[in-house]
Design an enzyme around this catalytic site. Structure first.
Site, PDB file in Angstrom:
ATOM      1  N   GLY A 191     -15.799   2.593  11.942  1.00 28.88           N
ATOM      2  CA  GLY A 191     -15.893   2.794  13.379  1.00 28.88           C
ATOM      3  C   GLY A 191     -16.960   1.932  14.028  1.00 28.88           C
ATOM      4  O   GLY A 191     -17.331   2.170  15.176  1.00 28.88           O
ATOM      5  N   SER A 239     -15.772  -3.726  12.680  1.00 28.78           N
ATOM      6  CA  SER A 239     -15.800  -4.998  11.963  1.00 28.78           C
ATOM      7  C   SER A 239     -14.563  -5.816  12.307  1.00 28.78           C
ATOM      8  O   SER A 239     -14.611  -7.049  12.316  1.00 28.78           O
ATOM      9  CB  SER A 239     -15.881  -4.752  10.461  1.00 28.78           C
ATOM     10  N   SER A 240     -13.464  -5.145  12.610  1.00 26.59           N
ATOM     11  CA  SER A 240     -12.225  -5.879  12.892  1.00 26.59           C
ATOM     12  C   SER A 240     -12.340  -6.693  14.178  1.00 26.59           C
ATOM     13  O   SER A 240     -11.978  -7.868  14.220  1.00 26.59           O
ATOM     14  CB  SER A 240     -11.027  -4.931  12.964  1.00 26.59           C
ATOM     15  N   ASP A 285     -13.813  -2.632  22.023  1.00 28.66           N
ATOM     16  CA  ASP A 285     -14.462  -3.281  20.873  1.00 28.66           C
ATOM     17  C   ASP A 285     -14.604  -4.786  21.062  1.00 28.66           C
ATOM     18  O   ASP A 285     -15.653  -5.366  20.799  1.00 28.66           O
ATOM     19  CB  ASP A 285     -13.668  -2.997  19.593  1.00 28.66           C
TER      20      ASP A 285
HETATM   21  P1  ADP Z   1     -13.467  -1.076  11.678  1.00 30.05           P
HETATM   22  O1  ADP Z   1     -13.055  -2.019  12.753  1.00 30.05           O
HETATM   23  O2  ADP Z   1     -13.821   0.278  12.189  1.00 30.05           O
HETATM   24  O3  ADP Z   1     -14.537  -1.631  10.800  1.00 30.05           O
HETATM   25  P2  ADP Z   1     -10.781  -1.546  10.797  1.00 30.05           P
HETATM   26  O4  ADP Z   1      -9.916  -0.864   9.818  1.00 30.05           O
HETATM   27  O5  ADP Z   1     -10.295  -1.681  12.186  1.00 30.05           O
HETATM   28  O6  ADP Z   1     -12.202  -0.829  10.742  1.00 30.05           O
HETATM   29  O7  ADP Z   1     -11.094  -3.031  10.291  1.00 30.05           O
HETATM   30  C1  ADP Z   1     -11.554  -3.251   8.981  1.00 30.05           C
HETATM   31  C2  ADP Z   1     -10.796  -4.419   8.350  1.00 30.05           C
HETATM   32  O8  ADP Z   1     -11.262  -5.672   8.919  1.00 30.05           O
HETATM   33  C3  ADP Z   1     -11.042  -4.551   6.874  1.00 30.05           C
HETATM   34  O9  ADP Z   1     -10.179  -3.722   6.136  1.00 30.05           O
HETATM   35  C4  ADP Z   1     -10.761  -6.040   6.643  1.00 30.05           C
HETATM   36  O10 ADP Z   1      -9.374  -6.280   6.584  1.00 30.05           O
HETATM   37  C5  ADP Z   1     -11.287  -6.681   7.914  1.00 30.05           C
HETATM   38  N1  ADP Z   1     -12.689  -7.089   7.711  1.00 30.05           N
HETATM   39  C6  ADP Z   1     -13.779  -6.642   8.357  1.00 30.05           C
HETATM   40  N2  ADP Z   1     -14.908  -7.201   7.874  1.00 30.05           N
HETATM   41  C7  ADP Z   1     -14.525  -8.045   6.902  1.00 30.05           C
HETATM   42  C8  ADP Z   1     -15.212  -8.931   6.001  1.00 30.05           C
HETATM   43  N3  ADP Z   1     -16.547  -9.021   6.011  1.00 30.05           N
HETATM   44  N4  ADP Z   1     -14.476  -9.646   5.137  1.00 30.05           N
HETATM   45  C9  ADP Z   1     -13.133  -9.537   5.105  1.00 30.05           C
HETATM   46  N5  ADP Z   1     -12.426  -8.729   5.920  1.00 30.05           N
HETATM   47  C10 ADP Z   1     -13.099  -7.985   6.793  1.00 30.05           C
HETATM   48 MG    MG Z   2     -11.361  -1.812  13.980  1.00 25.52          MG
END
Ligand code: ADP
Ligand code: MG
Length: 388
Positions: free
Chosen positions: A126, A129-130, A174
């Site tokens: 949450g 990262s996406s 976001d």
């Molecule tokens: P959030 O946005 O809350 O972190 P999401 O499920 O929307 O969760 O996004 C997470 C996804 O984004 C991960 O499963 C991966 O596919 C991608 N991601 C995020 N950070 C990285 C990273 N450092 N390296 C590779 N993929 C990443």
């Molecule tokens: Mg996300």
């Protein structure tokens, strides 16, 4: 600076050398208050955190795109001669792929390129990262190919990548904060008009502490869609009596009361959360502008109660983490943040109480749940930028 050097090293290991690399970063975010209001045309109040995605890249003279995840040690490649498609096996690549796809959809002419990235944002927690990955990719690629997409359009382009390419129907918050964040400021966003105001976060001796519960949100997609549906049902009932109500943003508690007898109790509670949450965002801005952190903290506590009881998007572990924090010395307020059913809490805490939080709240939480909570103290960071 070290980060650029380590990125270059990792890049050259995969792509031969690190010559002519452009490097960009984009932050994750924590939403301070205004939860489940974005898709109701309401208000949100996130800040960018000092955890981010760092991405480096350079153009190729041909049509080949190669993308390397340094954290996963995986590389994908595809040609721009064919339409860009999803990759179910390397699902991490769908975020940068989606951005390239959305750029093409916007009429941008791409060239081949090599990209490599790593991140420090906990994934699936949450903290978005996406969105950071999308925004970092977009900012970098636009610099590489010399296109200048205005920032508001870049935000929408990244949201489109996540909505229509990755297939996650997230709101605009976001990507918005990851692009437009500013050091020492939080961002007040009106999700209907996309008007925004940067609000100085003058917290004095207080800090924003983000605490990950260790619970991965699993129900989030189905429950998220159900909440959206329940809000729409509420709007339809309200609009029958008050035609000016186009979204819950337009309703107040008096209108809701007047329609209560025609509403399923669950729908009533969902609407009650959204309406009161929007009001809490406005009160929070007012309190912060007045330097009234006590009131801001109380609003965070109220927001949690509303998300737990009315909107029902918390879970027992996060409720416990919030309770332990609220009882802890030096904590002015605590609540769940993000989509819900796990993930993180956001806490307003005195700088001198941070150690006590780690020494008391985290072990007490471990004892009762068996889970290890992660603590991150963050200042408000800048939005996306080119680093070199
Ligand atoms: P959030 O946005 O809350 O972190 P999401 O499920 O929307 O969760 O996004 C997470 C996804 O984004 C991960 O499963 C991966 O596919 C991608 N991601 C995020 N950070 C990285 C990273 N450092 N390296 C590779 N993929 C990443
Ligand atoms: Mg996300």
């Amino acid at each position: 600076m070290d980060r650029i050097i380590s990125l270059k090293q990792a890049f050259s290991q995969v792509f031969g050398d690190g010559d002519g690399l452009t490097v960009a970063r984009a932050p994750g975010r924590v939403n301070l208050i205004g939860e489940h209001t974005d898709y109701n045309d309401g208000f949100v109040f996130p800040m960018a955190i000092n955890m981010d995605i760092v991405i480096g890249g350079r153009k190729r003279p041909d049509q080949l795109v190669r993308i390397h995840s340094i954290d996963y040690q995986r590389t994908v490649e595809f040609s721009l001669a064919q339409p860009i498609t999803n990759d179910d096996e390397e699902s991490w690549s769908n975020y940068p792929r989606g951005v390239l796809w959305a750029m093409q959809e916007a009429g941008v002419h791409l060239s081949g390129m090599e990209l490599a990235f790593f991140g420090t944002i906990p994934q699936g927690s949450g903290l978005s990262s996406s969105a950071a990955l999308e925004v970092a990719t977009a900012v970098l690629v636009q610099r590489l190919i010399g296109s200048t997409i205005p920032r508001p359009e870049l935000v929408l382009l990244c949201q489109k990548a996540e909505n229509d390419f990755v297939g996650m129907k997230c709101g605009i918050m976001d990507q918005f904060i990851s692009v437009l964040g500013q050091k020492d400021h939080a961002l007040f966003v009106d999700c209907r008009t996309l008007a925004y105001e940067r609000i100085p976060l003058e917290l004095g001796d207080y800090r924003i502490l983000v605490c990950h519960s260790g619970v991965k949100h699993s129900l989030v997609d189905s429950e998220y869609n159900r909440r959206r549906q329940e809000c729409e049902t509420g709007v339809a009932i309200l609009a029958a009596k008050y035609p000016a109500v186009k979204a819950l943003r337009d309703a107040d508690l008096a209108m809701l009361s007047a329609c209560q007898d025609r509403m399923d109790p669950v729908v009533y509670e969902r609407c009650h959360h959204v309406i009161t949450e929007n009001a809490r965002v406005l009160k929070s801005i007012k309190a912060l502008k007045a330097g009234d952190l006590v009131t801001f903290g109380q609003l965070l506590n109220q927001s949690h109660a509303s998300l737990r009881d009315d909107y029902e998007v918390s879970c027992p572990e996060v409720d416990l983490l919030v309770e332990l924090a609220q009882e802890s010395h030096g904590v002015l307020g605590a609540r769940i943040t993000g989509g819900g059913f796990g993930g993180c809490t956001v806490n307003l805490i005195h700088v001198d109480a941070v150690e006590a939080f780690k020494e008391r709240v985290v072990p007490a939480y471990r004892e009762k749940t068996g889970l290890e909570a992660q603590v991150y103290v963050s200042t408000a960071a800048n939005g996306a930028e080119i680093l070199n």
